[in-house]
Design an enzyme around this catalytic site. Sequence first.
Site, mmCIF file in Angstrom:
data_model
loop_
_atom_site.group_PDB
_atom_site.id
_atom_site.type_symbol
_atom_site.label_atom_id
_atom_site.label_comp_id
_atom_site.label_asym_id
_atom_site.label_seq_id
_atom_site.Cartn_x
_atom_site.Cartn_y
_atom_site.Cartn_z
ATOM 1 N N LYS A 1 37.583 68.613 35.143
ATOM 2 C CA LYS A 1 38.864 68.386 35.816
ATOM 3 C C LYS A 1 40.003 68.910 34.954
ATOM 4 C CE LYS A 1 37.000 64.122 37.790
ATOM 5 N NZ LYS A 1 35.697 64.132 37.074
ATOM 6 N N CYS B 1 31.659 60.975 54.415
ATOM 7 C CA CYS B 1 32.903 61.716 54.570
ATOM 8 C C CYS B 1 32.540 63.174 54.796
ATOM 9 C CB CYS B 1 33.749 61.606 53.304
ATOM 10 S SG CYS B 1 33.892 59.915 52.706
ATOM 11 N N ARG C 1 31.277 60.799 27.609
ATOM 12 C CA ARG C 1 31.012 60.020 28.821
ATOM 13 C C ARG C 1 30.070 60.766 29.759
ATOM 14 N NH1 ARG C 1 35.675 62.494 28.400
ATOM 15 N NH2 ARG C 1 36.989 63.172 30.133
ATOM 16 N N CYS D 1 25.961 55.993 51.486
ATOM 17 C CA CYS D 1 27.367 55.557 51.499
ATOM 18 C C CYS D 1 27.598 54.721 52.748
ATOM 19 C CB CYS D 1 28.307 56.755 51.534
ATOM 20 S SG CYS D 1 28.103 57.851 50.130
ATOM 21 N N ARG E 1 28.904 66.166 30.862
ATOM 22 C CA ARG E 1 29.780 67.328 30.800
ATOM 23 C C ARG E 1 30.813 67.188 29.683
ATOM 24 N NH1 ARG E 1 31.406 68.990 36.255
ATOM 25 N NH2 ARG E 1 29.484 70.106 35.866
ATOM 26 N N TYR E 2 31.322 65.974 29.545
ATOM 27 C CA TYR E 2 32.366 65.716 28.553
ATOM 28 C C TYR E 2 31.716 65.108 27.307
ATOM 29 C CZ TYR E 2 35.605 66.279 32.494
ATOM 30 O OH TYR E 2 36.315 66.755 33.563
ATOM 31 N N ARG F 1 29.493 66.073 47.299
ATOM 32 C CA ARG F 1 28.025 66.009 47.151
ATOM 33 C C ARG F 1 27.331 66.040 48.514
ATOM 34 N NH1 ARG F 1 29.166 61.903 42.967
ATOM 35 N NH2 ARG F 1 29.897 63.176 41.238
ATOM 36 N N ASP G 1 37.313 70.577 46.512
ATOM 37 C CA ASP G 1 36.349 71.455 45.836
ATOM 38 C C ASP G 1 35.901 72.590 46.758
ATOM 39 O OD1 ASP G 1 36.385 69.959 43.492
ATOM 40 O OD2 ASP G 1 34.815 68.602 44.212
ATOM 41 N N ASP H 1 39.005 70.158 39.930
ATOM 42 C CA ASP H 1 37.702 70.071 39.289
ATOM 43 C C ASP H 1 37.132 71.480 39.419
ATOM 44 O OD1 ASP H 1 35.581 68.987 37.964
ATOM 45 O OD2 ASP H 1 35.313 67.297 39.335
ATOM 46 N N CYS I 1 32.776 65.590 51.726
ATOM 47 C CA CYS I 1 32.161 65.158 50.464
ATOM 48 C C CYS I 1 31.720 66.332 49.577
ATOM 49 C CB CYS I 1 30.946 64.291 50.756
ATOM 50 S SG CYS I 1 30.170 63.678 49.248
HETATM 51 C C1 LIG Z 1 35.036 63.108 36.709
HETATM 52 C C2 LIG Z 1 33.926 63.119 35.790
HETATM 53 C C3 LIG Z 1 33.910 62.295 34.664
HETATM 54 C C4 LIG Z 1 35.050 61.353 34.330
HETATM 55 O O1 LIG Z 1 36.230 62.013 34.084
HETATM 56 P P1 LIG Z 1 37.540 61.212 33.647
HETATM 57 O O2 LIG Z 1 38.579 62.259 33.582
HETATM 58 O O3 LIG Z 1 37.242 60.576 32.323
HETATM 59 O O4 LIG Z 1 37.808 60.171 34.702
HETATM 60 C C5 LIG Z 1 32.824 62.370 33.826
HETATM 61 N N1 LIG Z 1 31.811 63.215 34.066
HETATM 62 C C6 LIG Z 1 31.808 64.035 35.125
HETATM 63 C C7 LIG Z 1 30.666 64.963 35.315
HETATM 64 C C8 LIG Z 1 32.856 64.004 36.043
HETATM 65 O O5 LIG Z 1 32.837 64.808 37.109
HETATM 66 S S1 SF4 Z 2 33.094 61.225 49.345
HETATM 67 FE FE1 SF4 Z 2 30.868 61.519 49.467
HETATM 68 S S2 SF4 Z 2 30.029 60.114 47.963
HETATM 69 FE FE2 SF4 Z 2 32.134 59.442 48.369
HETATM 70 S S3 SF4 Z 2 31.926 57.924 50.023
HETATM 71 FE FE3 SF4 Z 2 32.348 59.882 50.979
HETATM 72 S S4 SF4 Z 2 30.301 60.694 51.453
HETATM 73 FE FE4 SF4 Z 2 30.017 59.074 49.946
#
Ligand SMILES: *Cc1c(COP(=O)(O)O)cnc(C)c1O
Ligand code: SF4
Length: 369
Positions: A337, A129, A116, A125, A112-113, A134, A293, A330, A132
């Site tokens: 973010k 949670c 990175r 996990c 996305r960025y 995801r 989110d 986010d 979560c």
């Molecule tokens: C959070 C995230 C990152 C890392 O973001 P930082 O602000 O550098 O910590 C990189 N890629 C994705 C898709 C993310 O959600």
């Molecule tokens: S937030 Fe989601 S990915 Fe993170 S530990 Fe909890 S269940 Fe696992």
Amino acid sequence: MPEQEADSLLKKSFVEEVEKLSVWEELLKKSVVDVDQLAAICKGGIDKEKLNAVIKQYPMRINPYYLSLIKKKDDAIWKQCIPDLKEMDDPEGFEDPLCEERDSPVSGLTHRYPDRVLLLVCNQCAMYCRFCTRKRKVGDPFKRITKEQIMEGINYIKEHPEVRDVLLSGGDPLLLSDTYLEWILKEIRKIPHVEIIRIGTRVPCALPHRITPELCEMLKKYHPLYVNVHFAHPDEITELSSEACNMLSNAGIPLSSQTVLLKGINDDPEVMKILMQKLLQIRVRPYYIYQADMTKGINHFRTRVDKGFEVIKAIRGWTSGLAVPHFVIDTPGGGGKIPVLPNYIVEKDDNKIVLKNYAGKTYTYTEHC
Ligand SMILES: *Cc1c(COP(=O)(O)O)cnc(C)c1O
Ligand code: SF4
């Protein structure tokens, strides 16, 4: 429920059994994954039939260590791990609000960025949670991440010289065995343009027994390596979780934290301040507080954005600057973010800026040119 009764919510036999276990794999195997187990361990308060419907949609896993942190029904630990019927009643949420799948050139990798990538290496996990992001894929046996998928992700990184930072996430990368995780780290370290590797994990909080001397010895071969831990409430900072963080720090791994702002769990400026201060005591630098989110099934945890401002206002200036994380949203739709701040600017024109300090007093700074 009277207080004395609430204190012994978990049956004594269960607590005693768990206290004897120290190997993380054994603890994980003893996780509560169905309602019958839950009802057998907790004294009352479990509506089996209704919870079953929730678990069918979104799996439950609560390892005995995390379960033992519950002090009473509906406390901050309970709400994070015990399924709630409200998860099924969320017309507003989206399966994938951050559009991680759309921005995914190969399965399990989100780019996305500019410099990175996020690489998902495990969908398991130490606990699931309830809030979560995801939720759509964690714990689903049909959505396990294969070695081939990970290799595809690594090949993508190889072919993209702009990627200098790789974040391993999931699920939880530290649920993988030492050997398997080492294979991943070794493959990534072979790529000359990757400068740093980060691991996002809830294990130091949710199953600290996983942080073993062997794991630390292995991890420290792959520096510069950063670990971002996930704590949501001061009650999660125990002797064991402190020791886990200590071991990682002693392996030279800088630790930072992320915390989701959650209604009924930590949406209280005082609780958050204590959490951030306690994190510093265990050498974890608060990094992000997330606005929850817009994930389907977590609507009941969402606060208003103003609550986050209240939290930041209560921390900034009142305590160590090191304790102040970035409060971020986010953004839905994959905008990434975005930091949001309470307003400290009263007025700004060409010649001056009028600012309000943490205690509410105003000050003027005059521009030079
Ligand atoms: C959070 C995230 C990152 C890392 O973001 P930082 O602000 O550098 O910590 C990189 N890629 C994705 C898709 C993310 O959600
Ligand atoms: S937030 Fe989601 S990915 Fe993170 S530990 Fe909890 S269940 Fe696992």
